[in-house]
Design a protein around this motif. Structure first.
Motif, mmCIF file in Angstrom:
data_model
loop_
_atom_site.group_PDB
_atom_site.id
_atom_site.type_symbol
_atom_site.label_atom_id
_atom_site.label_comp_id
_atom_site.label_asym_id
_atom_site.label_seq_id
_atom_site.Cartn_x
_atom_site.Cartn_y
_atom_site.Cartn_z
ATOM 1 N N VAL A 76 45.532 38.714 33.065
ATOM 2 C CA VAL A 76 44.178 39.241 32.897
ATOM 3 C C VAL A 76 43.249 38.582 33.904
ATOM 4 N N SER A 77 42.455 39.381 34.592
ATOM 5 C CA SER A 77 41.375 38.867 35.438
ATOM 6 C C SER A 77 40.043 39.332 34.862
ATOM 7 N N HIS A 159 38.088 36.106 31.682
ATOM 8 C CA HIS A 159 39.542 36.214 31.535
ATOM 9 C C HIS A 159 40.129 35.059 30.739
#
Length: 498
Positions: A76-77, A159
């Motif tokens: 996840v960013s 994130h």
């Protein structure tokens, strides 16, 4: 076959992709959201709903649509650097504070700079303190909370908050940490613990990791919420712009990414760390790497504002009308400082200016002037990059703003830069999926999924027009700064703001 999931939490939406280990796109999912602006200079999001809730919805959609897919890893960013304060159970204590578009911590920036010294901060952290830095935002939160800030409280970027909700792990990737000025030493690539104690005594710090590292495994509660299997590896992730740069192969020294999004963002890979006033030296995505970065405060989001202002006309129609307007917008020039400005002027009180309006100007002129004003800002920033790190070896254009071609062509015409446009501009989520594949060993570390589609070349017929336009643009800000500051302060006073 093993599959990868990448998810990116953006300013306007959360997007997810399901890919094969060769980069083949299997499925996508999206949830829209928007920041709120409760006071002048403030920009916030609801971490529980907009970050965690949207990521859960995207993961659930991807896993439900493809129940047969065995997901090998998730990365996840997110938009950033942002900060949300939570209690020990990861419940946010207040809305999350966004990146440099939130300028509430101006007093803290001044206080910390005075205490530590501007030159010392520049050398140790690789950049001046600005609204982009997390340290002053944390100081504002600590001051606002007073005794309510508990020793067990934690703080996250977008994130890393999701990573914690998925795994229970409190981590921060080196890149995001390097934007937590003045708390990270860019030369040592480690926390500057003495400065943490000097500014915010007793502040707890997360564990430092690199973006493509596996930092934990999905626990049972998160598995039930998302539809993923318990134990699925989760990677650290990073800030969205750096994940997007990774997705299009901006990984070698001299590579420069121009990201056409809600804001215009720049990332160039360096051979070694540097300290340049006005630009941001950060840690990169890959272990031990460094990048030079800059960002405008508002870019693509102005086009959304313009579309709404003109009655919600289809955006393709607006673009066609703008394309029919001659270069220079028939005497119209815009300063795109609608939320203040980050690079290159660092002025939270700057505001948008549209100069040269006449009765003959239509909405197409306004959109073209928007693109041209942003392009002039790009030209100023690229000149600073060249002075700091030399001429870029190549420029790669990414983001939703590359679609259609008008905006990228105007930027090439104004700056004189050639821009490579990848075949797929899926965005940061695609870079997350690649990091996931690398992190769990499905592909070699040097794997690059990017494929070039075409190159945008400057049009020499516009050179003279845009040279004149740029000169006017550069003169307009200092000529109007005093008046614009007065207007900005009058609104803050009226609204009870800063």
């Amino acid at each position: 076959m093993s599959y990868l999931i990448g998810v990116d939490i953006g300013t306007g939406s959360t997007k997810g992709v399901l890919t094969g280990p060769d980069g083949t796109l299997v499925a996508t999912a999206r949830r829209d959201h928007a920041p709120t602006f409760p006071q002048p200079g403030w920009a916030e999001m609801d971490a529980e709903q907009d970050w965690w809730g949207d990521v859960v919805a995207v993961l659930r959609e991807l896993t439900t649509a493809h129940p047969e897919a065995r997901v090998a890893a998730v990365c996840v960013s997110g938009l950033g650097p942002c900060v949300v304060q939570t209690d020990a159970e990861l419940q946010p204590r207040r809305p999350a504070i966004l990146y440099g578009v939130d300028t509430r911590a101006t007093a803290e920036i001044d206080e910390i700079t005075t205490r530590l010294g501007a030159d010392a901060i520049l050398v140790r952290c690789g950049k001046d303190l600005s609204s982009q830095a997390i340290g002053p935002k944390l100081a504002w939160l600590r001051r606002e909370a007073g005794d309510a800030w508990q020793p067990q409280d934690r703080w996250f970027s977008a994130h890393t908050y999701v990573v914690a909700r998925l795994t229970g792990e409190w981590v921060l990737d080196h890149h995001t940490a390097s934007q937590c000025d003045p708390f990270y030493d860019i030369q040592l690539q480690d926390w500057a613990t003495d400065w943490v104690e000097a500014v915010l005594p007793g502040l707890a710090l997360p564990r430092l990791v690199w973006p493509a590292e596996v930092v934990g495994n999905l626990h049972a509660e998160a598995a039930a919420a998302t539809g993923l299997a318990v134990g699925t590896p989760v990677l650290a992730g990073t800030v969205d712009a750096w994940a997007e740069a990774f997705s299009v192969g901006v990984r070698r020294p001299g590579d420069l990414m121009l990201m056409y999004g809600s804001t215009m963002f720049f990332v160039q890979v360096l051979t070694a760390p540097t300290s340049v006033r006005g630009l941001w030296t950060t840690s990169g995505v890959e272990r031990g790497s460094h990048t030079l970065a800059a960002g405008m405060a508002t870019s693509g989001i102005i086009t959304n504002w313009l579309q709404e202002l003109t009655g919600g006309v289809p955006f393709d129609t607006l673009v066609c009308e703008a394309a029919a307007v001659p270069a220079g917008s028939e005497g119209l020039v815009m300063l795109p400082y609608f939320s203040g400005e980050r690079t290159p002027i660092y002025d939270p009180l700057a505001r948008g200016v549209i100069a040269g309006l006449t009765l003959r100007h239509q909405r197409g002129h306004l959109l073209r002037a928007t693109y041209e004003g942003i392009a002039c800002g790009v030209r100023q920033i690229v000149a600073e990059f060249e002075a700091a790190a030399g001429q870029p070896a190549r420029v790669v254009a990414v983001g939703g703003g590359t679609q259609g071609g008008l905006w990228t062509q105007i930027v090439s015409d104004v700056t004189g830069l050639s821009q490579q446009v990848p075949a797929q501009t899926i965005g940061a989520a695609y870079g997350d999926a690649l990091m996931a594949a690398i992190g769990v060993g499905l592909v070699p570390a040097e794997t690059d999924w990017a494929q070039l589609d075409h190159t945008v070349q400057p049009n020499p017929a516009t050179t003279s027009t845009y040279a004149t336009l740029f000169r006017t643009y550069a003169e307009l800000y200092p000529a109007t700064r005093r008046q614009v500051h007065r207007l900005a302060r009058s609104v803050q006073t009226t609204d009870g703001g800063e």
